[in-house]
Design an enzyme around this catalytic site. Structure first.
Site, PDB file in Angstrom:
ATOM      1  CG  ASP A   1      40.793 -23.503  21.259  1.00 57.25           C
ATOM      2  OD1 ASP A   1      41.138 -22.390  21.695  1.00 57.25           O
ATOM      3  OD2 ASP A   1      40.412 -23.673  20.075  1.00 57.25           O
TER       4      ASP A   1
ATOM      5  NE  ARG B   1      41.580 -14.186  18.696  1.00 56.45           N
ATOM      6  CZ  ARG B   1      40.553 -15.000  18.893  1.00 56.45           C
ATOM      7  NH1 ARG B   1      39.772 -14.832  19.936  1.00 56.45           N
ATOM      8  NH2 ARG B   1      40.306 -15.987  18.058  1.00 56.45           N
ATOM      9  N   PRO B   2      44.956  -9.780  16.402  1.00 57.64           N
ATOM     10  CG  PRO B   2      47.288  -9.996  16.261  1.00 57.64           C
ATOM     11  CD  PRO B   2      46.115 -10.281  17.159  1.00 57.64           C
ATOM     12  CB  ILE B   3      43.224  -9.812  10.975  1.00 57.73           C
ATOM     13  CG1 ILE B   3      42.775  -8.346  10.822  1.00 57.73           C
ATOM     14  CG2 ILE B   3      42.253 -10.571  11.826  1.00 57.73           C
ATOM     15  CD1 ILE B   3      41.538  -8.225   9.918  1.00 57.73           C
ATOM     16  CG  ASP B   4      49.617  -8.825  11.887  1.00 58.71           C
ATOM     17  OD1 ASP B   4      48.841  -9.447  12.637  1.00 58.71           O
ATOM     18  OD2 ASP B   4      50.851  -9.040  11.879  1.00 58.71           O
ATOM     19  CG  LEU B   5      50.288 -12.765  10.553  1.00 61.57           C
ATOM     20  CD1 LEU B   5      50.506 -14.031  11.360  1.00 61.57           C
ATOM     21  CD2 LEU B   5      51.617 -12.278   9.966  1.00 61.57           C
TER      22      LEU B   5
ATOM     23  NE  ARG C   1      37.353 -10.145  19.302  1.00 62.66           N
ATOM     24  CZ  ARG C   1      36.366  -9.730  20.077  1.00 62.66           C
ATOM     25  NH1 ARG C   1      35.379 -10.527  20.385  1.00 62.66           N
ATOM     26  NH2 ARG C   1      36.377  -8.506  20.556  1.00 62.66           N
TER      27      ARG C   1
ATOM     28  CG  ASN D   1      37.096 -23.266  16.182  1.00 61.69           C
ATOM     29  OD1 ASN D   1      36.137 -22.490  16.262  1.00 61.69           O
ATOM     30  ND2 ASN D   1      38.044 -23.326  17.100  1.00 61.69           N
TER      31      ASN D   1
ATOM     32  CB  ILE E   1      48.369 -19.989  21.309  1.00 59.19           C
ATOM     33  CG1 ILE E   1      48.985 -21.383  21.139  1.00 59.19           C
ATOM     34  CG2 ILE E   1      47.702 -19.510  20.019  1.00 59.19           C
ATOM     35  CD1 ILE E   1      50.009 -21.525  20.038  1.00 59.19           C
TER      36      ILE E   1
ATOM     37  CB  CYS F   1      38.237 -11.140  22.569  1.00 58.71           C
ATOM     38  SG  CYS F   1      39.306 -12.553  22.327  1.00 58.71           S
TER      39      CYS F   1
HETATM   40  N1  EPU Z   1      48.167 -13.738  15.057  1.00 60.36           N
HETATM   41  C1  EPU Z   1      48.836 -12.621  14.622  1.00 60.36           C
HETATM   42  N2  EPU Z   1      48.425 -12.042  13.440  1.00 60.36           N
HETATM   43  C2  EPU Z   1      47.401 -12.542  12.699  1.00 60.36           C
HETATM   44  C3  EPU Z   1      46.728 -13.697  13.152  1.00 60.36           C
HETATM   45  C4  EPU Z   1      47.133 -14.282  14.334  1.00 60.36           C
HETATM   46  O1  EPU Z   1      49.748 -12.140  15.279  1.00 60.36           O
HETATM   47  O2  EPU Z   1      47.101 -11.975  11.645  1.00 60.36           O
HETATM   48  C5  EPU Z   1      48.573 -14.378  16.333  1.00 60.36           C
HETATM   49  C6  EPU Z   1      47.462 -14.361  17.388  1.00 60.36           C
HETATM   50  O3  EPU Z   1      47.468 -13.155  18.110  1.00 60.36           O
HETATM   51  C7  EPU Z   1      47.821 -15.542  18.239  1.00 60.36           C
HETATM   52  C8  EPU Z   1      48.417 -16.535  17.246  1.00 60.36           C
HETATM   53  O4  EPU Z   1      48.780 -15.754  16.103  1.00 60.36           O
HETATM   54  O5  EPU Z   1      48.797 -15.186  19.172  1.00 60.36           O
HETATM   55  C9  EPU Z   1      47.510 -17.644  16.805  1.00 60.36           C
HETATM   56  O6  EPU Z   1      46.253 -17.120  16.416  1.00 60.36           O
HETATM   57  P1  EPU Z   1      45.374 -17.784  15.291  1.00 60.36           P
HETATM   58  O7  EPU Z   1      45.247 -16.833  14.164  1.00 60.36           O
HETATM   59  O8  EPU Z   1      45.869 -19.149  14.990  1.00 60.36           O
HETATM   60  O9  EPU Z   1      43.968 -17.872  16.023  1.00 60.36           O
HETATM   61  P2  EPU Z   1      42.577 -17.747  15.311  1.00 60.36           P
HETATM   62  O10 EPU Z   1      42.695 -18.280  13.948  1.00 60.36           O
HETATM   63  O11 EPU Z   1      42.040 -16.382  15.513  1.00 60.36           O
HETATM   64  C10 EPU Z   1      41.663 -20.131  15.905  1.00 60.36           C
HETATM   65  C11 EPU Z   1      40.486 -20.676  16.635  1.00 60.36           C
HETATM   66  C12 EPU Z   1      40.637 -20.381  18.121  1.00 60.36           C
HETATM   67  C13 EPU Z   1      41.928 -21.045  18.597  1.00 60.36           C
HETATM   68  C14 EPU Z   1      43.113 -20.543  17.776  1.00 60.36           C
HETATM   69  C15 EPU Z   1      44.415 -21.223  18.126  1.00 60.36           C
HETATM   70  C16 EPU Z   1      38.729 -20.549  14.992  1.00 60.36           C
HETATM   71  C17 EPU Z   1      37.470 -19.929  14.547  1.00 60.36           C
HETATM   72  N3  EPU Z   1      39.280 -20.063  16.104  1.00 60.36           N
HETATM   73  O12 EPU Z   1      41.669 -18.728  16.164  1.00 60.36           O
HETATM   74  O13 EPU Z   1      39.530 -20.972  18.766  1.00 60.36           O
HETATM   75  O14 EPU Z   1      42.141 -20.746  19.952  1.00 60.36           O
HETATM   76  O15 EPU Z   1      42.862 -20.741  16.380  1.00 60.36           O
HETATM   77  O16 EPU Z   1      44.330 -22.585  17.943  1.00 60.36           O
HETATM   78  O17 EPU Z   1      39.218 -21.480  14.369  1.00 60.36           O
HETATM   79  C18 EPU Z   1      37.915 -21.215  20.469  1.00 60.36           C
HETATM   80  O18 EPU Z   1      37.346 -22.045  19.745  1.00 60.36           O
HETATM   81  O19 EPU Z   1      37.624 -21.037  21.681  1.00 60.36           O
HETATM   82  C19 EPU Z   1      38.987 -20.395  19.899  1.00 60.36           C
HETATM   83  C20 EPU Z   1      39.395 -19.261  20.456  1.00 60.36           C
END
Ligand code: EPU
Length: 427
Positions: free
Chosen positions: A308, A125-129, A96, A23, A330, A120
């Site tokens: 994780d 896995r929204p990316i609105d932020l 993602r 990551n 989370i 997934c």
């Molecule tokens: N979220 C939103 N909007 C957004 C982005 C996130 O609502 O635009 C929400 C997500 O739905 C979730 C929370 O915010 O409920 C946290 O999500 P985050 O964005 O932090 O997760 P991520 O960046 O997609 C990374 C790791 C994940 C790890 C999470 C939490 C990477 C590549 N992935 O994901 O790793 O679980 O942070 O720590 O860094 C893994 O390695 O198995 C894995 C899933």
């Protein structure tokens, strides 16, 4: 599809070496999009998500050399000509984190087309932020046919407050802001070590970033970034998985090449469970214990207990005396492994975001199905203490993020082998 066959009961003894953090490597590879010059990354783990990222960058016109032989953990990435700033659905659906290219592409090329990730096995896995943040930096964004289409002549620095803490969201915006015109202030940022590692790389490339690792990051945009050489931090989740394996199997394991400073929440929790650990600057030694005690866990953003590790901790909780309550804060759907552990004899009740684990139970080997990366790791852990043989199907999930896990486990005494699918004989 490959499967693991694991015979439980052996204590893990000896030394295991931890690989670079998946990551941290993924955003570092995306950061190479920000410059025409080569970026050299060391300590890149050999896992499938890295290969997926290589394909992603290559499809855009980037040249990615993944090392082999003695240089197998080094990658040189050169994105001199980016002919097609696009991340296709085919690649995003398998990983993602591909959305990490959105910010860098927009900043470097002034446009980007990236597939929406959808959901997934662990939930939405929204990316609105990411999108709102890039709009604050002046991007025009449309969503059509499952793709995000973004454009901007040059991004402009702004103040952005994340409504919710997001790891890749912080990384995406951080990368975009490095080439924006003027100052950017990112608030309510993720503080994960992987964010700090990315900021270190970007600063070596000539970016001006302060405050990574705190909730507020300040970026002064620059005209251009240059190439750099950077060593990826060790994988704290892989290290933690092995530490739990040592504890669970009543072993004596030296987990080396890790950074104990990144493992604080786990090491503290293990003390509550009755597990002793000792650490040096780059290793943790864990000694097992037959008398594990139940302790509750709540997953939180760093420096809290990582989501994780929730699944792996659940395997440990099945072997602790008493009831452990595990709260997942989370992701919305990250308990699939509990049902599979149930097939092995574990007593786990799911109540919304909480799993109630009643220990201690004798687990027995069974055929189980891996649903995602960390769930697979937790089933491997459960299998290491189960009586008899466990067959874990769909281990391609584990190959996404653990380098040679079966070899590393075998090296410290586990009985684990990989088998491929046996095809029916042709008539
Ligand atoms: N979220 C939103 N909007 C957004 C982005 C996130 O609502 O635009 C929400 C997500 O739905 C979730 C929370 O915010 O409920 C946290 O999500 P985050 O964005 O932090 O997760 P991520 O960046 O997609 C990374 C790791 C994940 C790890 C999470 C939490 C990477 C590549 N992935 O994901 O790793 O679980 O942070 O720590 O860094 C893994 O390695 O198995 C894995 C899933």
């Amino acid at each position: 599809m490959d499967k693991f066959v694991i015979r439980g009961g052996n204590p893990l003894l000896g030394t295991v070496r931890i690989s670079g953090a998946k990551n941290a490597a993924l955003p570092a590879m995306a950061a190479a999009l920000l410059t025409e010059e080569p970026v050299i990354l060391e300590n890149i783990p050999q896992v499938r998500d890295i290969e997926t990222t290589r394909k992603l960058l290559a499809a855009m016109g980037g040249e990615v050399e993944l090392g082999y032989g003695r240089a197998q953990h080094r990658s040189t990435i050169c994105c001199r000509d980016l002919t097609s700033p696009e991340a296709s659905y085919e690649l995003v659906k398998t990983m993602r984190a591909s959305t990490l290219v959105l910010g860098p592409l927009l900043a470097r090329c002034g446009r980007a087309r990236v597939s929406l990730p959808g959901g997934c096995a662990i939930g939405a896995r929204p990316i609105d932020l990411h999108i709102k943040g890039l709009e604050r930096l002046g991007a025009n964004i449309n969503q059509e046919h499952g793709y995000v289409e973004a454009s901007a002549k040059r991004l402009k620095g702004a103040e952005i407050v994340f409504e919710k803490i997001t790891v890749t969201g912080t990384e995406d915006l951080l990368m975009a802001a490095t080439l924006a015109d003027g100052e950017t202030l990112l608030q309510n940022c993720a503080r994960e070590p992987e964010v700090v590692d990315l900021a270190d790389l970007l600063n070596k490339m000539g970016a001006k970033i302060e405050g990574a690792g705190t909730t507020t990051i300040h970026v002064t945009g620059v005209e251009k970034l240059r190439g750099a050489k950077h060593r990826i931090i060790p994988d704290r989740i892989e290290a933690a998985t092995f530490i739990i394996a040592g504890a669970l199997t009543d072993g004596d394991l030296n987990v080396c090449g890790c950074d104990p400073n990144h493992l604080g929440a786990l090491l503290e929790k293990l003390q509550d469970v009755g597990i002793k650990t000792k650490h040096t600057s780059d290793a943790v030694r864990v000694e097992g214990n037959q008398n594990l005690k139940a302790a509750d866990v709540i997953t939180e953003e760093y420096p809290g207990f990582p989501t994780d590790l929730q699944a792996q901790y659940m395997a440990l909780a099945t072997q602790a005396e008493g009831t452990s309550i595990i709260t997942e804060n989370i992701f919305e759907n990250r308990f699939m492994h509990a049902l599979e552990m149930g097939r092995m004899g574990a007593h786990i009740k799911i109540e919304g975001h909480r799993a109630v684990v009643r220990g201690r139970t004798l687990l027995s080997g069974a055929a189980v199905l891996a649903s995602d990366l960390r769930a697979s790791a937790s089933l491997v852990l459960a299998a290491l203490v189960a009586e008899g043989e466990t067959i874990i199907d769909r281990v391609y999930h584990i190959d996404r993020g653990y380098e040679n896990i079966e070899e590393k486990l075998r090296g410290v005494g586990a009985q684990i082998r990989r088998i491929g699918e046996i095809l029916p004989k042709k008539k």
